[in-house]
Design a protein around this motif. Structure first.
Motif, PDB file in Angstrom:
ATOM      1  N   CYS A 110      44.819  52.725  33.530  1.00  0.00           N
ATOM      2  CA  CYS A 110      43.633  53.410  33.330  1.00  0.00           C
ATOM      3  C   CYS A 110      42.425  52.907  32.756  1.00  0.00           C
ATOM      4  O   CYS A 110      41.386  53.132  33.195  1.00  0.00           O
ATOM      5  N   ASP A 159      37.990  50.578  36.417  1.00  0.00           N
ATOM      6  CA  ASP A 159      37.000  51.019  37.449  1.00  0.00           C
ATOM      7  C   ASP A 159      36.957  52.517  37.820  1.00  0.00           C
ATOM      8  O   ASP A 159      36.148  53.099  38.247  1.00  0.00           O
ATOM      9  N   ASN A 160      37.947  53.067  37.199  1.00  0.00           N
ATOM     10  CA  ASN A 160      38.149  54.603  37.352  1.00  0.00           C
ATOM     11  C   ASN A 160      37.075  55.393  36.192  1.00  0.00           C
ATOM     12  O   ASN A 160      37.573  55.227  35.195  1.00  0.00           O
ATOM     13  N   MET A 195      37.114  58.258  35.726  1.00  0.00           N
ATOM     14  CA  MET A 195      37.758  59.439  34.852  1.00  0.00           C
ATOM     15  C   MET A 195      38.160  59.067  33.292  1.00  0.00           C
ATOM     16  O   MET A 195      38.411  59.676  32.560  1.00  0.00           O
ATOM     17  N   TYR A 196      38.453  57.851  33.258  1.00  0.00           N
ATOM     18  CA  TYR A 196      38.941  57.081  31.929  1.00  0.00           C
ATOM     19  C   TYR A 196      37.796  56.160  31.144  1.00  0.00           C
ATOM     20  O   TYR A 196      37.023  55.811  31.801  1.00  0.00           O
ATOM     21  N   ARG A 256      28.874  60.979  36.591  1.00  0.00           N
ATOM     22  CA  ARG A 256      29.135  61.483  37.882  1.00  0.00           C
ATOM     23  C   ARG A 256      28.453  62.861  37.886  1.00  0.00           C
ATOM     24  O   ARG A 256      28.440  63.779  36.714  1.00  0.00           O
TER      25      ARG A 256
END
Length: 115
Positions: free
Chosen positions: A39, A47-48, A50-51, A111
């Motif tokens: 994560c 890179d995500n 969301m985390y 985002r």
């Protein structure tokens, strides 16, 4: 003369702390590779979006947050079980590791939700 003695003592304490942190950093890196990298990335710059990126965060903030996930003060379905198996020394090591990493020079753009 007294000031010189204080300065010398402070330098010795700082050097001792740095040597101790080196061992903690290695343990923190090992834990990050085993448990955190999916994560957050091993270096804390995952890179995500969301985390959260952990690289460069204050180590005391990270340790406090992990302790809160462990003791239930903070609730998160992913983080609570991850923190549950960590000892206090593990928490300090992971926090020191991510705190010692360099963060991104440019923040990630937020985002936007499509309508």
């Amino acid at each position: 003369m007294k000031a010189l003695s204080y300065i010398a003592s402070a330098c010795l304490l700082a050097a001792a702390g740095a040597a101790q942190a080196g061992g903690d950093l290695e343990r923190g890196r090992q834990i990050a590779e085993q448990q955190c990298q999916a994560c957050h990335g091993v270096d804390g710059n995952g890179d995500n979006p969301m985390y959260p990126r952990l690289a460069g965060q204050h180590a005391n903030y990270l340790a406090h947050s992990l302790s809160q996930y462990k003791n239930g003060e903070r609730s998160n379905a992913i983080m609570a079980p991850m923190a549950a198996g960590l000892s206090e020394a593990d928490i300090e090591a992971v926090a020191a590791w991510y705190g010692s990493r360099s963060g991104l020079t440019e923040p990630r753009a937020p985002r936007m939700l499509e309508r």
